[in-house]
Design a protein around this motif. Structure first.
Motif, PDB file in Angstrom:
ATOM      1  N   LYS A  56       0.811  -1.226   0.000  1.00  0.00           N
ATOM      2  CA  LYS A  56       0.000   0.000   0.000  1.00  0.00           C
ATOM      3  C   LYS A  56       0.840   1.271   0.000  1.00  0.00           C
ATOM      4  N   ARG A  57       1.922   1.275   0.832  1.00  0.00           N
ATOM      5  CA  ARG A  57       2.656   2.528   1.077  1.00  0.00           C
ATOM      6  C   ARG A  57       4.105   2.489   0.651  1.00  0.00           C
ATOM      7  N   GLY A  58       4.608   1.305   0.288  1.00  0.00           N
ATOM      8  CA  GLY A  58       6.038   1.173  -0.034  1.00  0.00           C
ATOM      9  C   GLY A  58       6.862   0.960   1.229  1.00  0.00           C
ATOM     10  N   GLU A  59       8.152   0.740   1.032  1.00  0.00           N
ATOM     11  CA  GLU A  59       9.044   0.521   2.174  1.00  0.00           C
ATOM     12  C   GLU A  59       9.152   1.822   2.997  1.00  0.00           C
ATOM     13  N   GLY A  60       9.470   1.675   4.280  1.00  0.00           N
ATOM     14  CA  GLY A  60       9.669   2.879   5.101  1.00  0.00           C
ATOM     15  C   GLY A  60       9.286   2.636   6.541  1.00  0.00           C
ATOM     16  N   ILE A  61       9.218   3.729   7.326  1.00  0.00           N
ATOM     17  CA  ILE A  61       8.943   3.597   8.765  1.00  0.00           C
ATOM     18  C   ILE A  61       7.551   3.002   8.970  1.00  0.00           C
ATOM     19  N   HIS A  62       7.489   1.930   9.715  1.00  0.00           N
ATOM     20  CA  HIS A  62       6.248   1.165   9.894  1.00  0.00           C
ATOM     21  C   HIS A  62       5.622   1.408  11.264  1.00  0.00           C
TER      22      HIS A  62
END
Ligand code: CMX
Length: 137
Positions: free
Chosen positions: A72-78
């Motif tokens: 949904k949002r791509g890689e990154g802070i989860h």
């Protein structure tokens, strides 16, 4: 409730193997543990910075929460994880009383043997939030 520090930041990645060179060779951090958390369908890799950690999260299945997040949002802070000095169970009770939507109604065992519980991002200003305590401290 007494939050003592940021225990870790969870970062969603497609591949730990492909992300490690950035953290190790560019940032100069050392990965000290790689662990699979089967019930969360993730593989984790940990780095320490002071008393805070970075936790890389690689999905191990297409239906894991982290796979869904990356799609949904791509890689990154989860997520952000706070260490709770006076216990996760107490904190959850207080949160529920204040109307915060809980993902975990009771503490459960997470990576590194911590007692953890997640709060829903719809109740936490859109930041998925984890509460943690080390049962051995
Ligand atoms: N941060 C902020 N918002 C998030 C989010 C995240 N990490 N993950 C999902 N959301 C938002 C979505 O964008 C969506 O918002 P909109 O309705 O505005 O589009 C909403 O939450 C619902 O998202 P969804 O994709 O429909 O996903 P689900 O409701 O199926 O699940 C969540 C979302 C947070 C309840 C689920 O991911 C969860 O239970 N997470 C806690 C467990 C977890 O993340 N485990 C992996 C890490 C384990 C570890 O650290 O060991």
């Amino acid at each position: 409730m007494n939050l003592s520090h940021i225990e870790h930041l969870g970062i969603a990645v497609k591949s730990i193997a492909e992300s490690l060179p950035y953290y190790e060779n560019i940032l100069g951090l050392k990965c000290y543990s790689i662990e699979e958390v089967a019930d969360q369908k993730v593989k984790t890799a940990f780095f320490k910075i002071g008393q805070t950690k970075i936790e890389l999260l690689e999905p191990t299945s297409d239906d894991s929460a982290v796979a869904k997040f990356i799609e949904k949002r791509g890689e990154g802070i989860h997520h952000i994880a706070f260490a709770v000095a006076d216990g996760v169970a107490n904190a959850l009770g207080e949160m529920a009383e204040k109307g915060v939507k809980l993902i975990d109604a009771a503490p459960r065992r997470g990576a590194e043997g911590l007692n953890i519980a997640f709060l829903h991002p719809k109740s936490t200003c859109s930041v998925l939030t984890e509460l943690c305590e080390n049962p051995n401290k």
